[in-house]
Design a protein around this motif. Structure first.
Motif, PDB file in Angstrom:
ATOM      1  N   GLY A 260      -3.623   2.042  -8.548  1.00  0.00           N
ATOM      2  CA  GLY A 260      -4.103   0.679  -8.802  1.00  0.00           C
ATOM      3  C   GLY A 260      -3.488   0.041 -10.024  1.00  0.00           C
ATOM      4  N   GLU A 261      -2.452   0.654 -10.569  1.00  0.00           N
ATOM      5  CA  GLU A 261      -1.846   0.175 -11.814  1.00  0.00           C
ATOM      6  C   GLU A 261      -1.340  -1.258 -11.685  1.00  0.00           C
ATOM      7  N   PHE A 262      -1.583  -2.055 -12.740  1.00  0.00           N
ATOM      8  CA  PHE A 262      -1.077  -3.423 -12.746  1.00  0.00           C
ATOM      9  C   PHE A 262      -0.092  -3.670 -13.889  1.00  0.00           C
ATOM     10  N   VAL A 263      -0.471  -3.267 -15.099  1.00  0.00           N
ATOM     11  CA  VAL A 263       0.313  -3.633 -16.283  1.00  0.00           C
ATOM     12  C   VAL A 263       1.741  -3.072 -16.207  1.00  0.00           C
ATOM     13  N   ILE A 264       1.867  -1.780 -15.848  1.00  0.00           N
ATOM     14  CA  ILE A 264       3.188  -1.149 -15.862  1.00  0.00           C
ATOM     15  C   ILE A 264       4.154  -1.788 -14.858  1.00  0.00           C
ATOM     16  N   PRO A 265       3.785  -1.914 -13.555  1.00  0.00           N
ATOM     17  CA  PRO A 265       4.737  -2.568 -12.655  1.00  0.00           C
ATOM     18  C   PRO A 265       5.001  -4.017 -13.040  1.00  0.00           C
ATOM     19  N   ASP A 266       4.019  -4.678 -13.653  1.00  0.00           N
ATOM     20  CA  ASP A 266       4.223  -6.078 -13.990  1.00  0.00           C
ATOM     21  C   ASP A 266       5.206  -6.241 -15.144  1.00  0.00           C
TER      22      ASP A 266
ATOM     23  N   TYR B 156     -20.005   7.712 -12.818  1.00  0.00           N
ATOM     24  CA  TYR B 156     -18.635   8.222 -12.707  1.00  0.00           C
ATOM     25  C   TYR B 156     -17.658   7.211 -12.110  1.00  0.00           C
ATOM     26  N   ALA B 157     -18.159   6.357 -11.196  1.00  0.00           N
ATOM     27  CA  ALA B 157     -17.247   5.461 -10.477  1.00  0.00           C
ATOM     28  C   ALA B 157     -16.454   4.513 -11.389  1.00  0.00           C
ATOM     29  N   PRO B 158     -17.097   3.819 -12.341  1.00  0.00           N
ATOM     30  CA  PRO B 158     -16.307   2.855 -13.131  1.00  0.00           C
ATOM     31  C   PRO B 158     -15.164   3.499 -13.898  1.00  0.00           C
ATOM     32  N   MET B 159     -15.274   4.822 -14.189  1.00  0.00           N
ATOM     33  CA  MET B 159     -14.219   5.457 -14.969  1.00  0.00           C
ATOM     34  C   MET B 159     -12.935   5.658 -14.169  1.00  0.00           C
ATOM     35  N   VAL B 160     -13.083   5.908 -12.867  1.00  0.00           N
ATOM     36  CA  VAL B 160     -11.886   6.148 -12.064  1.00  0.00           C
ATOM     37  C   VAL B 160     -11.487   4.922 -11.245  1.00  0.00           C
ATOM     38  N   MET B 161     -12.388   3.958 -11.129  1.00  0.00           N
ATOM     39  CA  MET B 161     -12.099   2.762 -10.346  1.00  0.00           C
ATOM     40  C   MET B 161     -10.951   1.981 -10.999  1.00  0.00           C
ATOM     41  N   PRO B 162      -9.966   1.541 -10.198  1.00  0.00           N
ATOM     42  CA  PRO B 162      -8.907   0.725 -10.795  1.00  0.00           C
ATOM     43  C   PRO B 162      -9.517  -0.497 -11.497  1.00  0.00           C
TER      44      PRO B 162
ATOM     45  N   THR C 131       0.834  -1.200   0.000  1.00  0.00           N
ATOM     46  CA  THR C 131       0.000   0.000   0.000  1.00  0.00           C
ATOM     47  C   THR C 131       0.863   1.242   0.000  1.00  0.00           C
ATOM     48  N   LEU C 132       1.823   1.274   0.935  1.00  0.00           N
ATOM     49  CA  LEU C 132       2.700   2.440   1.029  1.00  0.00           C
ATOM     50  C   LEU C 132       3.438   2.670  -0.273  1.00  0.00           C
ATOM     51  N   SER C 133       3.973   1.591  -0.850  1.00  0.00           N
ATOM     52  CA  SER C 133       4.797   1.791  -2.033  1.00  0.00           C
ATOM     53  C   SER C 133       3.931   2.164  -3.236  1.00  0.00           C
ATOM     54  N   SER C 134       2.664   1.664  -3.294  1.00  0.00           N
ATOM     55  CA  SER C 134       1.763   2.103  -4.379  1.00  0.00           C
ATOM     56  C   SER C 134       1.523   3.594  -4.305  1.00  0.00           C
ATOM     57  N   VAL C 135       1.222   4.082  -3.085  1.00  0.00           N
ATOM     58  CA  VAL C 135       0.928   5.500  -2.917  1.00  0.00           C
ATOM     59  C   VAL C 135       2.170   6.323  -3.224  1.00  0.00           C
TER      60      VAL C 135
ATOM     61  N   LEU D 178       6.722  -3.445  -5.338  1.00  0.00           N
ATOM     62  CA  LEU D 178       5.449  -3.829  -4.745  1.00  0.00           C
ATOM     63  C   LEU D 178       4.386  -2.826  -5.150  1.00  0.00           C
ATOM     64  N   MET D 179       3.270  -3.322  -5.696  1.00  0.00           N
ATOM     65  CA  MET D 179       2.129  -2.433  -5.903  1.00  0.00           C
ATOM     66  C   MET D 179       0.863  -3.225  -5.635  1.00  0.00           C
ATOM     67  N   ILE D 180      -0.123  -2.505  -5.098  1.00  0.00           N
ATOM     68  CA  ILE D 180      -1.293  -3.188  -4.574  1.00  0.00           C
ATOM     69  C   ILE D 180      -2.114  -3.873  -5.679  1.00  0.00           C
ATOM     70  N   GLY D 181      -2.180  -3.245  -6.874  1.00  0.00           N
ATOM     71  CA  GLY D 181      -2.924  -3.842  -7.975  1.00  0.00           C
ATOM     72  C   GLY D 181      -2.281  -5.150  -8.407  1.00  0.00           C
ATOM     73  N   ARG D 182      -0.959  -5.173  -8.388  1.00  0.00           N
ATOM     74  CA  ARG D 182      -0.233  -6.370  -8.745  1.00  0.00           C
ATOM     75  C   ARG D 182      -0.459  -7.472  -7.699  1.00  0.00           C
TER      76      ARG D 182
END
Lengths: 301, 268
Positions: A238-244, B105-111, A83-87, A252-256
C-alpha cells in the motif's frame, strides 16, 4: 456497601469501555462508511458523492447500492495492472530486504554481547527520523546529476550520468532503505537466541558451513524470516510516498492510484472502491501476521 | 556458552549495512550547509538556508501546528493506549474482546491511505470541519494502538504478586494502581508516548487526507516542496529535525540507563 461495589464495578468497566468506544467510533464506523461509499455513485457536489444514509429511507438506501465502481475496477485494466505491480514490487522488495537484512542481523547476533544493545539502538535510530526525510535524502543521491553519479564518475566507474531516479530501481532502493529495520529486528531476535552448539555439532560431523547454514540456521530463523517478511510486505503493497517521490510515471502502485483518484480526480466512491480492493489483497497476509504475532506473544508468556 | 566469533564476512556486512543506513542521512545534513542553491553541487560552507528557514513564515506556522498536534494526540493516545493495554491484560474475557483486539492491531498494519481516507469520509459524513482537530483525532486513533502494544508487553512480564500484596494489605484497587502498577509500567508508558509523538510528527498520508485549509503540517509542506524539486530550505529543516531526534534518543537512552543503575543500587 452495595452502592460502593456498584460504583467500583462501573468505574472498572470504564477501563475497557473508553478505548473500545474510541476505536469503534473512529476506526470501525469510518471503515463501514468507506464500504458504503464504495457502493455509491459519484456526484458533482460537495462532498462529491450521494448522501450516506437517511434513516427514513432504508429501502432506498439498499436499492441505491450497486457494484458499479467495482465493475469499473475490473473493466479498466489500469487497476488490475496496478494491483499486480504493487504485489510484484512488494514481493521483490521483501526478497531484497531478506538478502540485505539477513547478513546484517547475523553479524549483529555474532557480535560480542556488550556491543549488541548498541547495534540494536543503531538499527532503530534511523526509524525515529522522519520517513519522508529519509526518502527525500535519496532524491539528491539518485538524481541524474546527483551524488551517486558524481561519486561514481569521480572514481571512474561510469562515464555517463546514471538515470535511476524515477524508475522502478529507485523504488526498490527506497523500500529496502526505509523498511530495513523492520526486517533486521525480527531476524536478529531469532538469530540471537540460536544455540551455537548445533552449528558446531554439524561442523564436527563433517557438514560444510554452507550446508549447515541451510539445514540449521535458516530453519531455526524461520519465525523471524516470516515475521520480518510480512512486516515489510504488507505496508509495501500500500506504499504511496516511495513510488510517488522515487518512482516514475509508469510505476503503477495501488496506494498511489487511490491517492490520485481522491486528490486529482476527486472521485471519492472510486477511491473507496480502490481502498476495499487493497484491503482484500492484504486480508490474507494480515491474518497470517496476526496469528504469528499471537503465537509469539503466547510463547513470551 | 561458546565464544561467538565475528568472521570477516560478519564485519563487512555490518559495516556496509550501517553505511547504507546512515550515509544518506549524513549527506543530507552536510548538504544543508551548502552555499549553493543547487542542492547537489557543493558551493562552500554556509548557514544561510537556516536563516531563510526561520524567516519562512508558512513553514514555521506548519511546524508549530505539527508540534501541537503531536503533543496533544500523543497525550490522549497514551491515556487511551494504557487503558486498552490494561483491558487486554487484566480484564480476561469481556464481551467483544475479539473485536477489540482486532481493532487494536488492524490500524498498525492497515495501509495509511485506507486509514486516512476512511477517517476523512467519516468526518465529512458527520459534518466535522477539517483542520487541527481532525488531524489530532486521526493521529490519536492510529498512535494509541502502538502505545497499547508497548504497554501491553510490559504488563505481561509484570510480577502480579506485587499488586496482590498491596491489595491484601488493604489498598483499594485505584490506590494499588497508582502506587504500585503505574510506577512499574511508567518506562513503557513514556516509551509509548515518545513513539506516538514521533509517528504523529512524521505522518504525511493520514494528515494529508484530514488537513483543512486552516491547518497544514510540516510533512505536508515538505512533501509539496519536494514534489517541485530539491530545496536547500527543506535540507535545513530536515537537518534540524534529525538533530532533535538524535538528541532525544540519546538523552532517553542515558536517562533509562541511569534509572536502571539507580534501581540496581537500591536493590543492593
Amino acid at each position: 456497601m452495595m452502592e460502593r461495589t456498584l460504583t467500583r464495578r462501573l468505574s472498572a468497566g470504564l477501563v475497557p469501555a473508553v478505548p473500545y468506544l474510541w476505536l469503534g467510533v473512529l476506526f470501525l464506523v469510518p471503515f463501514l462508511i468507506v464500504l458504503k461509499i464504495s457502493l455509491s455513485d459519484p456526484a458533482v457536489a460537495q462532498p462529491p458523492y450521494k448522501p450516506v444514509f437517511e434513516w427514513s429511507d432504508i429501502a432506498g438506501f439498499f436499492s441505491a447500492l450497486d457494484f458499479e465502481n467495482f465493475t469499473l475496477l475490473i473493466e479498466d485494466d489500469l487497476y488490475f495492472r496496478a494491483t499486480l505491480s504493487s504485489v510484484r514490487i512488494a514481493a521483490v522488495s521483501t526478497l531484497l530486504l531478506l538478502l540485505v537484512g539477513f547478513p546484517i542481523a547475523y553479524g549483529m547476533a555474532r557480535a560480542p554481547e556488550r556491543y549488541r544493545a548498541l547495534l540494536v539502538a543503531a538499527i532503530i535510530l534511523p526509524f525515529w527520523t522522519s520517513f519522508l526525510i529519509r526518502i527525500y535524502a535519496w532524491v539528491a543521491i539518485l538524481k541524474p546529476e546527483g551524488l551517486l553519479t558524481q561519486a561514481l564518475m569521480a572514481v571512474g566507474l561510469i562515464s555517463e550520468p546514471l538515470d535511476i531516479l524515477n524508475t522502478e530501481t529507485a523504488v526498490y532502493i527506497g523500500i529496502v532503505y526505509a523498511y530495513l529495520p523492520f526486517m533486521v529486528l525480527p531476524l536478529y531476535a531469532t538469530l540471537e537466541k540460536m544455540d551455537d552448539t548445533l552449528l558446531e555439532a554439524a561442523l564436527d560431523l563433517g557438514s560444510t558451513p554452507w550446508r549447515s547454514f541451510w539445514t540449521i540456521t535458516v530453519p531455526l530463523a524461520m519465525p523471524g524470516i516470516i515475521a520480518g517478511s510480512l512486516l515489510c510486505f504488507i505496508p509495501a503493497v500500500g506504499e504511496f510516498v516511495i513510488p510517488d517521490l522515487l518512482g516514475g510515471s509508469e510505476t503503477l502502485m495501488i496506494g498511489r492510484q487511490l491517492w490520485s483518484e481522491f486528490f486529482s480526480n476527486r472521485d471519492w466512491p472510486l477511491a473507496s472502491a480502490v481502498a476495499i480492493l487493497l484491503l482484500i489483497i492484504l486480508v490474507v497476509p494480515i491474518v497470517i501476521y496476526r496469528d504469528v504475532e499471537a503465537r509469539r506473544v503466547e510463547v513470551q508468556r | 556458552m561458546t565464544i561467538r566469533r565475528l568472521s570477516v564476512f560478519n564485519v563487512t556486512s555490518l559495516v556496509i549495512g550501517f553505511a547504507f543506513l546512515y550515509l544518506p542521512i549524513l549527506l543530507l545534513v552536510i548538504y544543508s550547509f551548502n552555499a549553493s542553491r543547487l542542492v547537489t553541487v557543493w558551493g562552500g560552507f554556509s548557514t544561510q538556508w537556516y536563516g531563510a528557514l526561520f524567516r519562512n513564515d508558512a513553514l514555521m506556522e506548519a511546524a508549530w501546528v505539527t508540534l501541537r498536534v503531536a503533543l496533544l494526540s500523543a497525550t490522549i493516545a497514551t491515556v487511551l493506549g494504557t487503558l486498552a493495554a490494561l483491558a487486554l491484560t487484566r480484564y480476561g474475557r469481556f464481551p467483544g474482546r475479539t473485536l477489540f483486539t482486532g481493532m487494536v492491531y488492524a490500524p498498525m498494519v492497515m495501509p495509511e491511505v485506507i486509514t486516512g481516507l476512511s477517517l476523512l469520509l467519516f468526518f465529512v459524513a458527520v459534518d466535522f470541519d477539517r483542520g487541527f482537530w481532525t488531524i489530532t483525532l486521526a493521529h490519536t486513533t492510529l498512535t494509541m494502538c502502538f502505545v497499547t502494544v508497548v504497554v501491553q508487553s510490559r504488563l505481561m512480564t509484570f510480577d502480579r504478586s506485587l499488586e496482590e500484596a498491596a491489595m491484601d494489605l488493604g489498598a483499594p484497587p485505584l490506590r494499588t494502581f497508582f502506587s504500585v502498577t503505574l510506577p512499574l509500567i511508567a518506562p513503557s508508558i513514556v516509551a509509548g508516548f515518545l513513539l506516538a509523538f514521533t509517528l504523529s510528527m512524521d505522518d504525511l498520508v493520514i494528515a494529508s487526507f484530514n488537513a483543512g485549509p486552516g491547518a497544514t503540517t510540516l510533512p505536508i509542506k515538505i512533501y509539496s516542496a519536494v514534489r517541485l524539486g530539491l530545496s536547500p530550505e527543506v535540507n535545513a529543516a530536515s537537518a534540524i529535525l534529525i538533530g532533535i531526534v538524535t538528541l532525544g534518543v540519546i538523552s532517553a537512552t542515558l536517562l533509562s540507563k541511569r534509572s536502571v543503575l539507580r534501581s540496581r543500587r537500591n536493590a543492593h
